[in-house]
Motif scaffolding. Structure first.
Motif, mmCIF file in Angstrom:
data_model
loop_
_atom_site.group_PDB
_atom_site.id
_atom_site.type_symbol
_atom_site.label_atom_id
_atom_site.label_comp_id
_atom_site.label_asym_id
_atom_site.label_seq_id
_atom_site.Cartn_x
_atom_site.Cartn_y
_atom_site.Cartn_z
ATOM 1 N N PRO A 36 0.819 -1.212 0.000
ATOM 2 C CA PRO A 36 0.000 0.000 0.000
ATOM 3 C C PRO A 36 0.857 1.268 0.000
ATOM 4 C CG PRO A 36 -0.175 -1.134 2.117
ATOM 5 C CD PRO A 36 0.619 -2.014 1.211
ATOM 6 N N ASP A 37 2.136 1.152 0.354
ATOM 7 C CA ASP A 37 3.037 2.304 0.325
ATOM 8 C C ASP A 37 3.254 2.814 -1.100
ATOM 9 O OD1 ASP A 37 3.289 1.989 3.047
ATOM 10 O OD2 ASP A 37 5.350 1.257 2.990
ATOM 11 N N PHE A 38 2.933 2.007 -2.107
ATOM 12 C CA PHE A 38 3.131 2.388 -3.500
ATOM 13 C C PHE A 38 1.972 3.208 -4.074
ATOM 14 C CE2 PHE A 38 5.737 -1.755 -4.033
ATOM 15 C CZ PHE A 38 6.866 -1.147 -3.502
ATOM 16 N N VAL A 39 0.862 3.277 -3.363
ATOM 17 C CA VAL A 39 -0.310 3.986 -3.872
ATOM 18 C C VAL A 39 0.047 5.449 -4.139
ATOM 19 C CG1 VAL A 39 -2.651 4.770 -3.320
ATOM 20 C CG2 VAL A 39 -1.936 2.447 -2.721
ATOM 21 N N GLY A 40 -0.280 5.910 -5.342
ATOM 22 C CA GLY A 40 -0.047 7.293 -5.720
ATOM 23 C C GLY A 40 1.378 7.600 -6.149
ATOM 24 N N LYS A 41 2.235 6.590 -6.208
ATOM 25 C CA LYS A 41 3.623 6.811 -6.592
ATOM 26 C C LYS A 41 3.879 6.216 -7.976
ATOM 27 C CE LYS A 41 5.364 6.989 -1.887
ATOM 28 N NZ LYS A 41 4.111 6.974 -1.196
ATOM 29 N N THR A 42 4.773 6.845 -8.703
ATOM 30 C CA THR A 42 5.150 6.333 -10.021
ATOM 31 C C THR A 42 5.944 5.038 -9.839
ATOM 32 O OG1 THR A 42 7.275 7.481 -10.077
ATOM 33 C CG2 THR A 42 5.346 8.688 -10.936
ATOM 34 N N ARG A 43 6.059 4.284 -10.912
ATOM 35 C CA ARG A 43 6.845 3.043 -10.874
ATOM 36 C C ARG A 43 8.297 3.345 -10.485
ATOM 37 N NH1 ARG A 43 4.651 -1.843 -11.529
ATOM 38 N NH2 ARG A 43 3.352 -0.882 -13.091
ATOM 39 N N VAL A 44 8.838 4.441 -10.985
ATOM 40 C CA VAL A 44 10.219 4.824 -10.641
ATOM 41 C C VAL A 44 10.341 5.066 -9.143
ATOM 42 C CG1 VAL A 44 11.990 6.617 -10.913
ATOM 43 C CG2 VAL A 44 10.776 5.751 -12.917
ATOM 44 N N LYS A 45 9.404 5.799 -8.566
ATOM 45 C CA LYS A 45 9.444 6.069 -7.128
ATOM 46 C C LYS A 45 9.277 4.779 -6.328
ATOM 47 C CE LYS A 45 9.672 8.541 -3.441
ATOM 48 N NZ LYS A 45 11.006 8.885 -2.958
ATOM 49 N N GLN A 46 8.412 3.886 -6.794
ATOM 50 C CA GLN A 46 8.236 2.595 -6.113
ATOM 51 C C GLN A 46 9.563 1.839 -6.066
ATOM 52 O OE1 GLN A 46 5.093 0.519 -8.193
ATOM 53 N NE2 GLN A 46 3.606 2.135 -7.793
ATOM 54 N N HIS A 47 10.263 1.813 -7.187
ATOM 55 C CA HIS A 47 11.535 1.111 -7.250
ATOM 56 C C HIS A 47 12.585 1.800 -6.376
ATOM 57 C CE1 HIS A 47 10.790 -1.406 -11.123
ATOM 58 N NE2 HIS A 47 9.714 -1.332 -10.357
ATOM 59 N N GLN A 48 12.568 3.120 -6.333
ATOM 60 C CA GLN A 48 13.514 3.848 -5.490
ATOM 61 C C GLN A 48 13.311 3.505 -4.019
ATOM 62 O OE1 GLN A 48 12.729 7.891 -6.736
ATOM 63 N NE2 GLN A 48 14.410 7.859 -8.230
ATOM 64 N N ILE A 49 12.069 3.320 -3.615
ATOM 65 C CA ILE A 49 11.775 2.931 -2.231
ATOM 66 C C ILE A 49 12.413 1.575 -1.924
ATOM 67 C CG2 ILE A 49 9.934 2.227 -0.642
ATOM 68 C CD1 ILE A 49 8.153 4.360 -2.091
ATOM 69 N N VAL A 50 12.249 0.633 -2.837
ATOM 70 C CA VAL A 50 12.826 -0.700 -2.635
ATOM 71 C C VAL A 50 14.350 -0.633 -2.646
ATOM 72 C CG1 VAL A 50 12.966 -3.059 -3.504
ATOM 73 C CG2 VAL A 50 10.785 -1.821 -3.613
ATOM 74 N N TYR A 51 14.929 0.097 -3.603
ATOM 75 C CA TYR A 51 16.385 0.247 -3.639
ATOM 76 C C TYR A 51 16.904 0.864 -2.347
ATOM 77 C CZ TYR A 51 16.237 -0.665 -8.692
ATOM 78 O OH TYR A 51 16.045 -1.224 -9.924
#
Length: 83
Positions: A36-51
């Protein structure tokens, strides 16, 4: 060398209520993350969170390669997927 389970734990510690599946050979990993932390975030931002969760392992090249597939819970359900 790092195990897929260790990578999974590191991601889950950073992302609240995330479902994570990681496979790999100790240096090369593939991860599916639903959060749910990915809601409203771009795919790039989602990946940056994981990185960010794996920053030291990536910087030290403990993890040599990481392939990510990130989804919001809604997107995951819309695809009819299971972890």
């Amino acid at each position: 060398m790092i195990s897929p389970e260790q990578v999974q734990t590191m991601i889950q510690e950073r992302l609240s209520n995330a479902e994570v599946k990681v496979v790999g050979d100790g240096q090369h990993f593939e991860a599916i993350i639903i959060s749910p932390d990915f809601v409203g975030k771009t795919r790039v931002k989602q990946h940056q969170i994981v990185y960010g969760a794996l920053q030291s392992e990536l910087a030290s090249e403990t993890i040599h390669a990481l392939s990510l597939k990130t989804y919001t819970p809604e997107a995951w359900q819309a695809n009819g997927q299971t972890v």
